[in-house]
Every structure is written in C-alpha cells, then in structure tokens.
Write an enzyme that holds these catalytic residues in place. Sequence first.
Site, PDB file in Angstrom:
ATOM      1  N   SER A  38       0.785  -1.284  -0.008  1.00  0.00           N
ATOM      2  CA  SER A  38       0.099  -0.064  -0.122  1.00  0.00           C
ATOM      3  C   SER A  38       0.977   1.180   0.064  1.00  0.00           C
ATOM      4  CB  SER A  38      -0.860  -0.007   1.160  1.00  0.00           C
ATOM      5  OG  SER A  38      -1.690  -1.208   1.272  1.00  0.00           O
ATOM      6  N   CYS A  39       1.248   1.545  -1.116  1.00  0.00           N
ATOM      7  CA  CYS A  39       2.399   2.503  -1.409  1.00  0.00           C
ATOM      8  C   CYS A  39       1.972   3.859  -1.883  1.00  0.00           C
ATOM      9  CB  CYS A  39       3.520   2.085  -2.049  1.00  0.00           C
ATOM     10  SG  CYS A  39       4.113   0.416  -1.487  1.00  0.00           S
ATOM     11  N   THR A  40       2.876   4.711  -1.932  1.00  0.00           N
ATOM     12  CA  THR A  40       2.930   6.091  -2.644  1.00  0.00           C
ATOM     13  C   THR A  40       4.006   6.191  -3.476  1.00  0.00           C
ATOM     14  OG1 THR A  40       1.348   6.975  -0.847  1.00  0.00           O
ATOM     15  CG2 THR A  40       2.116   8.679  -2.580  1.00  0.00           C
ATOM     16  N   GLU A  93       4.470  -0.084  -7.018  1.00  0.00           N
ATOM     17  CA  GLU A  93       3.380   0.631  -6.348  1.00  0.00           C
ATOM     18  C   GLU A  93       2.077  -0.235  -6.639  1.00  0.00           C
ATOM     19  OE1 GLU A  93       1.105   3.555  -4.789  1.00  0.00           O
ATOM     20  OE2 GLU A  93       3.271   3.776  -5.291  1.00  0.00           O
TER      21      GLU A  93
END
Length: 558
Positions: free
Chosen positions: A2-4, A95
């Site tokens: 669960s990245c940005t 991502e």
Amino acid sequence: MSCTTLLVGKSATIDGSTMIARNDDSGSGRYDPKRFIAVNPADQPRHYRSELSHVSIELPDDPCRYSIVPNALPGRGILAECGISERNIAMSATETIAVNERVLGADPMVELQAAQGEPGDDDYRPEVPGGIGEEDFITLVLPYVRSAREGVRRLGELLERFGTYEANGIAISDVDEIWYVETIGGHHWIARRVPDDCYAAIPNQLGLDGFDLEDAFGDARNHMCSADLVEFIRDNHLDRGMGSGGSGVWRAGTFNPRTLFGTRTTKDHIYNTPRAWYMERYLNPSEDWDSPAARYTPISDDIPWCRRPENRVTVEDVAFLMASHFEDTPYDPYGTRGTDETRRRYRPIGINRTGQMGLLQIRPYEPEANRSVMWLQYGSGPFTTLTPFYTNVSDTPAYLRDTGAEVSTDSFYWTSRIIAALADPHYVSNRNAIEHYRENVMSRGHTHIARVDAALRGAAGAGASAGAGAGAGHAVSCADIEDVEGIKHSGVRVDTPVGATDDAASGESADCRTVCDALEQANQQMADYLRSQTQELLSKVLYTSSNLMRNAFAMSDR
C-alpha cells in the site's frame, strides 16, 4: 504494498537530477522491518526461484553490483523494494494498483496453484507455479540493464513470458529518463516516460491517463507496451470510447488507460485520489484546490498523472510530501481544522505502517562512480528523516543493514518505530524536536555529500593535471583523497568507466574498488551522525511523552 510514488523529471528538479521516490507501506496490521544492503555479483543467484509463486527462472551470468532495501525477515522472498545499480540505473518496485474485472476476465492473473493429492495417486495434480511480482522484479531486472529503456524492455519480456499474479506499477530511471510501467492483467503491460519537465503523483491506483500507440509501435520515444496490446483491447471489447464503433483506440492512436483498464470506486475516493490531490496541491499551489469551484477535489477521478510544477522540486519537497498527512487542510489527523470526522476521512501519505522510503537520485554533474545517491528513511514518515547514502558500494553501515526481528536501539529501523509510537499520541508536544532532528540530519547530509563529491572531483582534477603530459584523454590516479570529514584513500580514479576491469577474478578494477571504499567510509560517517541524532531524539521524545502520561501527577515528596 500500500504505497505512494512520486517521480520527478530532470528538468523539473532543482539540480537536473532524476528523482524517483516511493513509500514502502505494509498491509494493514503488518509491519515489515527493512534493511539497506549491497548485492555483489557473487551473491546474485544464477538460478532464481520465487518464494511466493515458486516460479523458477535462469538468470544471465553477468550481473553487476547493486544496492537495495529489502525485507529484513525471511518468509516473503527478497522483496528488494528499491535499488540503484553500479551502472546508475534506479528501480522502485512496486506501487500496488488495480485493474478492472473486464481486464482480469480477459487476461487472468497467473497465480500459484498448489499440488493436489499425493504423487502416484490417480487424482494427483502437480503444483503449477505462479508468475512474477513485487518479490522478484528488481532482482530479475536491475543488475542486468544499462539504461531505463532497457530495463522496461527486460521487465516487459519477463511479464509476457512468465506473467504476474498482481497488478503493479514499477518505476525505472537513469540519469536522463524516468519510465513508469503498469501491468495490465496477467501478461500485458504499458509504460510511459515521465516528461523531463514534469512530476508524476501516483497512489495505489492505475494512473496513466494518456497513451500513444503510434509512438509505442513506432519510435517508442515516450511509450512502450506489450506486443499484442491493440489486439488485446479489440478482441476483448475494452475500448469504451463513444462513437468509436469499437475501433477508436487503434484508429485514433491514443487512449486513456485509466478509463479502459482502471477502477473508479468509493474506496479509491478514500484511499487513493486524496493523495494525488494533495501532492499536486503542494507542487502547484497557485491553483484553486479548496473552494467549491475547485477544478480538482480529493475525490476527483481525473487528477492528471503528471504535471509541470510551478517551481523546481527539491529533496525537501519530496521528503515533505512522502511524510505528509494533509497539513493545512481539514483532513490532517494531527490538525485542529475541520471536525473529528474530516480529520479521519482520508488515508494520509505518511502512514503508521511505512517500512521505508527511498528517494533515488541520479545526478548528471558527478562522475559515474559517485553519481547515484539513495536518500533513505525507515518507519513512519512524520517521525523520521531522510539521510543520503552512496549506492556504488559493496557493503553498507550496520545501523541500517543489520535489522533483526528483535526490537533494538542498535537498529535505525527499530529506533524510528519506537520514536513514532512514543511521539504519535503527543504529536504537537514532540513536533519541534522532530523538526529540529530532520533539519539537522538533512542539512548535514547535503553538506556531507557535497564535501565528498568535491574531494573526488579534486582527486580527478589533480590526477588529470599530473598526467597531462603522459597521454591526453586518459584517467590518471591521484595521490590521495581526503575531505574535511577525514575520508582518505590513495590512487583514486573516479573517471574510470563503470564496468571497466583489470582483475578478472574480482570483476572490478582497482580504481573502482578504491572509490567504492571511499564511498563506504562516507556512508559510515553519515550513519554514525544519523545514529547520534536519532538517539538524542529518542531521549527527548521519551522525556516529553513520559511527562504527558495519563497517570502523571505534579505533586511529589521532594
């Protein structure tokens, strides 16, 4: 994960570097310890087997050295997450994104199928391996490519051959270009180059909003894709263009991947679009982002994938955004604006379960040997700091490398986690100490890198002067390198081309080895400073938070 992700082209950064950055966030309720390591050619597998999908792949016999930030604990494979090779190629993976049900129906994910029954039984079915995924991408691609474009092509070939079991976005960069790859179903993919004067802001959502097929199947200047993408769209009726008669994509030559392949859900409006909105709000602040008439809101589905920033982007801009929690808006969980409901409405960028954030910077103005820097932080962004480390090394500082399962203040990861947990309930009271800590470490980092760079440039210059009469155009060793930090080495040639060797056994030239040693010393000095500052911050946060405990009582017997 669960990245940005935030990608910044070379003409949009303050110094002409390419920058790719990503928060590596674990799933809800899970915290994955991280470590910073160097992978030397001898340590790179020649026969690779994925721990998660069990796929087996034979690898080339000529890997280069690279530095990565994988999981520290066993059980889920390498999961390299981000890395830079000695050839100055950077990669961040992945991502996590989503594709719609139409895509999944047309090209299902390639998932591991466990064996059924026992060998020899009539109903026995052997195991069927799955495809490749986040666990594998960097290990399979980074040590074998010499440009970002080559990285995209190698990754695409692997996806088409082995498939994938998850939808992902992958960033690959070199000193000139940044490419972003999105997987489409089990075997398909698209890739777009980030314009040099733009940034791309990417939450956990399929983000590409424009794609040029003519370019992808022509010169591939800015677009690449799987070989049968047009047929895939046509045969599976994925084109949603009105009035196209089902053939608009390949007649017009352009399409919006977000519309054809992506999702648009209520969850996206809580979890994804607000992050893209906030990043673009920060980098293009003169626009209206907050009034009822604003063009884009936190729940807009058409927030652009990339934009030209109003000002050149700095390391500090990236650090702020990747740790941000909707500051100066009603959505800040630590703020006083809005209501209790608005302050918990959207998922922040800087979240509690971030394992690490790597900002991968490739600088055109430095020699190849020390061109790449990884700005690295562990733990929850609002409570930690970015610190720069050279990546052309064969070993890394123990403070960032030797993360174990046991909580310990000998580890940057665990100390950062402790600080965050102590400071979070008393954010306002601890904020000044954290801000001073971040300012001290990052300013020291800029100074340190500048001094080491200058020392290496000075050595190269002195070497060139000493050898002026011995053959123009040839690198000449300098007597020694010594900067004000105390780094000292003899016989350094920083302009030796990457990959040049004079030792067949080690696969590395003496000059490259000497520069590598100097960079390792520089990294150790930076790690020592980081550790001292982090321990000091821990002491301050512990004291402040202890005074604010619910059982605190002012009266004492002395």
